[in-house]
Design a protein around this motif. Structure first.
Motif, PDB file in Angstrom:
ATOM      1  N   THR A   3       0.819  -1.255   0.077  1.00 35.21           N
ATOM      2  CA  THR A   3       0.155  -0.055   0.012  1.00 35.21           C
ATOM      3  C   THR A   3       0.879   1.191   0.052  1.00 35.21           C
ATOM      4  O   THR A   3       0.585   2.159  -0.521  1.00 35.21           O
ATOM      5  N   ALA A   4       2.028   1.254   0.709  1.00 32.95           N
ATOM      6  CA  ALA A   4       2.854   2.515   0.791  1.00 32.95           C
ATOM      7  C   ALA A   4       3.648   2.629  -0.599  1.00 32.95           C
ATOM      8  O   ALA A   4       3.611   3.681  -1.099  1.00 32.95           O
ATOM      9  N   MET A   6       2.373   1.747  -3.424  1.00 32.53           N
ATOM     10  CA  MET A   6       1.244   2.432  -4.216  1.00 32.53           C
ATOM     11  C   MET A   6       0.866   3.887  -4.052  1.00 32.53           C
ATOM     12  O   MET A   6       0.752   4.663  -4.842  1.00 32.53           O
ATOM     13  N   ASN A   7       1.103   4.215  -2.772  1.00 30.87           N
ATOM     14  CA  ASN A   7       0.677   5.415  -2.247  1.00 30.87           C
ATOM     15  C   ASN A   7       1.796   6.465  -2.736  1.00 30.87           C
ATOM     16  O   ASN A   7       1.607   7.581  -3.392  1.00 30.87           O
ATOM     17  N   SER A  10       1.508   7.159  -6.420  1.00 26.90           N
ATOM     18  CA  SER A  10       0.325   7.964  -6.633  1.00 26.90           C
ATOM     19  C   SER A  10       0.763   9.501  -6.397  1.00 26.90           C
ATOM     20  O   SER A  10       0.611  10.400  -7.281  1.00 26.90           O
ATOM     21  N   LEU A  11       1.607   9.833  -5.237  1.00 28.96           N
ATOM     22  CA  LEU A  11       2.056  11.169  -4.955  1.00 28.96           C
ATOM     23  C   LEU A  11       3.096  11.366  -6.338  1.00 28.96           C
ATOM     24  O   LEU A  11       3.013  12.921  -6.506  1.00 28.96           O
ATOM     25  N   THR A  52       3.626   2.556  -8.927  1.00 31.53           N
ATOM     26  CA  THR A  52       1.972   2.318  -9.114  1.00 31.53           C
ATOM     27  C   THR A  52       1.906   0.789  -9.610  1.00 31.53           C
ATOM     28  O   THR A  52       1.161  -0.174  -9.217  1.00 31.53           O
TER      29      THR A  52
END
Length: 257
Positions: A3-4, A6-7, A10-11, A52
């Motif tokens: 999840t990190a 992917m975050n 995304s950023l 991503t």
């Protein structure tokens, strides 16, 4: 961790998008040519895309792992149910086999018992057939005896008719002899009394003899039909010597039928 990643991706993508928007806004607002920092834009864009994609790939793997674990658990549950069903099936099959064996044993016993009864029935049938043969032979003998009895009855009837005709002839002869004796006595009495007395004496003796004959004929008496049969007089017709009402029970004029 997935999840990190992917975050972060995304950023980085969001930074690249914001940077390109700011670049176009500043380029339109200022008269000078604004130079795009390609390293910053493309670096953030590529970094965001890579992070991503990797994050989604890891996420897909995690989801697949979870699905595999879920499917494995379901498979184990299905295997347990299948084993339970197999055990139940084996138990039911063993019970059915036992019932079938018991039913086969019962049917075998019934068949053996029926076979024994069949042998007894066959023996009884054979005995009945022998008895029927004996009865048929007895019936044949009875038919033969009946035929002989009929012939004997015909012979007896002929003899009785001959006897009746002989008795009638005897009665006729006795009556004619008595009439002749009476006419002779009357003619002798007209010529002389002595000779008349002698002829009357002789006539009396002849009449006595004829009356004794007739009385002897009428004095025939049978106590029962057995005695009449032994004397050869059965059946006794009405008017025949020895006929009596106690021999003719039905009153048809024929005694000891």
């Amino acid at each position: 961790m997935v999840t990190a990643i992917m975050n972060l991706g995304s950023l980085a993508l969001l930074f690249a998008i914001v940077y390109i928007i700011i670049y176009f806004v500043q380029k339109r607002g200022s008269k000078r040519d604004k130079v795009l920092n390609k390293k910053v834009f493309y670096g953030s864009l590529i970094t965001g895309l890579v992070l991503t994609f990797f994050g989604s790939g890891f996420l897909t793997e995690d989801e697949n792992a979870e699905k595999v674990e879920t499917l494995t658990e379901e498979n184990e549950e299905l295997n347990d149910e299948l084993e339970s069903i197999d055990s139940d099936h084996e138990t039911a099959l063993s019970e059915l086999e036992q019932q079938h064996e018991e039913e086969i044993a019962d049917l075998t016993a019934e068949i053996e018992e029926s076979s024994g009864n069949l042998e007894e029935y066959e023996e009884q049938i054979a005995e009945l057939e022998e008895e029927n043969e004996q009865i048929d032979s007895l019936n044949d003998e009875i038919d033969e005896l009946s035929a002989e009895n009929d012939s004997l009855n015909d012979t007896i009837s002929d003899l009785e008719s001959d006897l009746a005709s002989a008795e009638s002839n005897t009665a006729t002869a006795s009556s004619s002899s008595s009439s002749d004796s009476s006419s002779g006595s009357s003619s002798e009495s007209s010529t002389s009394s002595d000779s008349g007395s002698e002829s009357s004496t002789s006539n009396g003796s002849e009449s006595d003899s004829s009356s004794s004959e007739s009385s002897s004929g009428s004095s025939v008496y049978y106590k029962n039909c057995t005695e009449a049969r032994e004397a050869g007089a059965a059946p006794v017709h009405e008017g025949d010597p020895g006929y009596a009402s106690h021999l003719d029970r039905d009153g048809d004029g024929i005694g000891c039928e």
